[in-house]
Write a protein that holds these residues in place. Sequence first.
Motif, PDB file in Angstrom:
ATOM      1  N   SER A   1      45.972  27.314  30.337  1.00  0.00           N
ATOM      2  CA  SER A   1      46.916  28.074  31.149  1.00  0.00           C
ATOM      3  C   SER A   1      46.139  28.808  32.236  1.00  0.00           C
ATOM      4  O   SER A   1      44.943  29.065  32.098  1.00  0.00           O
ATOM      5  N   ILE A   2      46.830  29.124  33.329  1.00  0.00           N
ATOM      6  CA  ILE A   2      46.202  29.816  34.462  1.00  0.00           C
ATOM      7  C   ILE A   2      46.843  31.191  34.602  1.00  0.00           C
ATOM      8  O   ILE A   2      48.051  31.304  34.796  1.00  0.00           O
ATOM      9  N   ALA A   3      46.025  32.237  34.465  1.00  0.00           N
ATOM     10  CA  ALA A   3      46.507  33.612  34.659  1.00  0.00           C
ATOM     11  C   ALA A   3      46.123  34.060  36.055  1.00  0.00           C
ATOM     12  O   ALA A   3      44.974  33.876  36.482  1.00  0.00           O
ATOM     13  N   ALA A   4      47.065  34.640  36.777  1.00  0.00           N
ATOM     14  CA  ALA A   4      46.791  35.098  38.147  1.00  0.00           C
ATOM     15  C   ALA A   4      47.380  36.482  38.353  1.00  0.00           C
ATOM     16  O   ALA A   4      48.431  36.823  37.795  1.00  0.00           O
ATOM     17  N   VAL A   5      46.673  37.278  39.141  1.00  0.00           N
ATOM     18  CA  VAL A   5      47.149  38.617  39.503  1.00  0.00           C
ATOM     19  C   VAL A   5      47.021  38.764  41.008  1.00  0.00           C
ATOM     20  O   VAL A   5      45.957  38.492  41.587  1.00  0.00           O
ATOM     21  N   ALA A   6      48.106  39.182  41.637  1.00  0.00           N
ATOM     22  CA  ALA A   6      48.090  39.498  43.070  1.00  0.00           C
ATOM     23  C   ALA A   6      48.037  41.015  43.210  1.00  0.00           C
ATOM     24  O   ALA A   6      48.800  41.730  42.551  1.00  0.00           O
ATOM     25  N   GLY A   7      47.123  41.500  44.032  1.00  0.00           N
ATOM     26  CA  GLY A   7      46.974  42.944  44.227  1.00  0.00           C
ATOM     27  C   GLY A   7      47.135  43.332  45.674  1.00  0.00           C
ATOM     28  O   GLY A   7      46.622  42.655  46.575  1.00  0.00           O
ATOM     29  N   SER A   8      47.828  44.438  45.907  1.00  0.00           N
ATOM     30  CA  SER A   8      48.034  44.885  47.294  1.00  0.00           C
ATOM     31  C   SER A   8      46.730  45.429  47.867  1.00  0.00           C
ATOM     32  O   SER A   8      45.825  45.844  47.144  1.00  0.00           O
TER      33      SER A   8
END
Length: 926
Positions: A677-684
Amino acid sequence: MEKMPGIAEADEPPTSPSLPDSPWPPTSPSLPDSPWPPASPSELNAVSDMETTQVPPTELSIISKKGFGTTGKRIQLLANHFKVDVTDPDAIFFQYSVAITTEDKRTVEGKGIGRKLIDRLCQTYSSELGDKRFAYDGERTLYTVGPLPFDKFEFKVLLEESFAKHPGADNPGANGSPHEETKRSKHSFQSKAFIVEISFAVKIPLRSIALPLEEVESDTNYQDALRVLDIALRQQAANRGCLLVRQSFFQDDARNFSEIGGNLMGIRGFHSSFRPTLGGLSLNMDVSTTVVLKAGPVIEFLLYNQNVKETRYIDWAKAKKVLKNLRVHAKHRNQEFKVSSLSEKPCIQQLFSMKLRNDDDKNQGETVNITVYEYFAKHHGLKLTSSAYLPCLDVGKPNRPIYLPLELCSLVSLQRYTKALSPIQKASLIEKSRQKPQDKIKTLTNAVGNNSYDHDPVLAACGIYVDKKLTEVEGRVLEPPKLKVGKNDDCFPNNGRWSFSKKTLLQPSHIDYWAVVNFSARCDTSYLSRELIKCGMSKGINIERPYTLIEEEPLMKKSSAVARVEKMFERLTSKLTREPKLILCVLPEKKHCEIYGPWKKKCLSDFGVVTQCICPLKITDQYLTNVLLKINSKLGGVNSLLAIEHSGHLPLIKDTPTMILGMDVSHGPPGQSNLPSIAAVAGSRCWPLISRYRASARTQSSKEEMIDALCKPVDEENDNGIIRELLLDFYESSDKCKPSQIIVFRDGVSESQFNQVLNVELNQIKKAYELLEAVIIPKFTVIVAQKNHHTKLFLANGPENVPPGTVVDTKITHPRNYDFYMCAHQGIHGTSKPVHYHVLLDEIGFSVDGLQNLIHSLSYVNQRSTIATSIVAPICYAHHAAAQMGQMLNFDDLSEKSSDVTSEGNIPIPELPRLHRNVKSTMFFC
């Protein structure tokens, strides 16, 4: 790697000095030097002041409702929740454990045989059971309303069914082990006695869900009582012969099926579950769709599945995989079997050992070898034609095969197909599953009336009555936010949409040196580039003529995707004189193009150059505008901002450095459970803006939903996790400000995982902050966004979908927890589905209206879109980043490796390619 001539050190970013031997040098994954400063004296003093009152950290609990929102225009709605009255709130469920064994004490597993045995038990021992009816989960637990006459008892239950002899099974059932069945199947059983042991486990009071939740003493009792009611719904559906998929039920009715290609069928059914709400207990009922195999001849299925016209073209290795565990009906004996494998040889050559019987048919004689073909000719009078030279189905066990000729077997109905669908099949399923709001209301109302829940013996015993009308609920429509675009113009979204027609981008990029590569034979790249330049000019983007246009060599089209990409880059590097700002890549297919992943890896990981992939079927101004929105965002431009964001007046954010995180996990294709699985986080970034983001991703164990790479300590001061990257980027891009507030949006988790988000993932985020020598941990607001639910909203007085900005936080929401439904987008096709937001923690202290308006506004900041998105932009970005980074892995190779895994251990989880330093802080995912 090819060297690109003409690159000078001055062309490199100042923080990334170029190496003399390569123009786009790949950087090895390494921990960045931290620009994060040590704690200031004021921060240390603040900590010192707090030490006298500081207490050890305790486990966080989900917060309760703060109240209800008031802003927006009031609107009358209907929800697909049907009110439930409980006329006997003092009823008590008694839970019993069930153990099923054969007479020689061997444990029997399987839901199908379990349900058969419990049904026979009720018929045989009705008086001994006090005429009680059961809610049985099909496995090891059953429930009654009120107690049974005993706490523990054993029953002998007899299942009497015939069995038959088949090739390879010299004496089926002789070893005393039954052919256990699965759901709805009708395997042959030898007359057999089973021992069913029932023993009391615990009491569950119905009052826990009949009372308002704030009066309930135990959350456990309330959850358990709901589970019993849902099990009663499943049992009722099982008794009707339905396919059960969790709480969704699908009936074998021709009116429910629709063909989607490849011998697959979409089947319409219903989701039913009991939900606690502010308005009391309700039955949430929704239309549900799944994919099943089309019942019919196995040979016909294989031809359609592999898209071939004759059996000689069938790939039998693929056929073996797709047929495994499917149920087939053998017409010569009118019985069902589960496929375990295929025979190694064709029917006419496949031998098996058969024991001959003596004339008295009692004693077995000599053992002879006979082919399957010969067996059916001699013993069944069947001359096999179409399958004589094809493999046989093996429906036996590994050491005891049972062979059936393909032409005698048909797939039985209601067999769920869980593997990946083709793009055409997906589109067909979506199209045929859509229902307009009024059609869905009619379907659901009819279903509630037809299912006769009030007459279910278990539900009736505790006085459950289900209303036949949808719940009326009041909603509010929030005002859309004003946007700021180029030339300081204001843009006012209408019905969840806005346009850049006659408008320019807020901060357009300048594209002075770029290239076009074309893998598609049908695209005129000269015309495409001219039109793109023309469209860019109208949007404020200054685009020079492309330095080079490269067409793929015709001979390369038959090569592998990696070879095609390598060859294209080889030609590209020979043409360019310096690093391009953009490479526009024309692909031959729009979706699932095998070139996409290798191309993205080459550009983003190996060379560090921005790329945009397209596959234009028709080149229009709207299409080119959408492409330019993505390109401008990737190059660091800004298409639009919220007006309130542009002016720097965002409440609770403008004065306090605030970071926004969107978190999501993308899982591998259906049917390939071993892929990571691919975990991703987008941060401002660039505070006080909330429209600029970067993203980071990691691989993790297959199908694991909780993110384990938020913090990955490598020593006492550093970590290699996702959050560290995003914190450092926030600090560098936000005028050296550390975030004092962090808003976390988490997608894709169920209610049972909320505590893990709050006490595992959030602790990882805090740990990453601590490892950056931060002594004061920020305040957090944690929000879960759910799209995988079954609540729908309808206009009470109109056939259209609910308008964009509709929010509901009363009556159908949780009776205690802080949650609400929001439909930020415009529903064009079918019925709109709101997002269910759950606020788990709010240390920042938003008002109800303030938080709802912020979330609504975050649906308007997606830089690649000119429509309000259904879910907040940070989650959209995380989803796109996970999907795009996942494309860089070679899933085909991983799938082959995973299929070779033995019981000795799993294959190691492969790491994602690291993004090149030139692009890692860009919005590459747009």
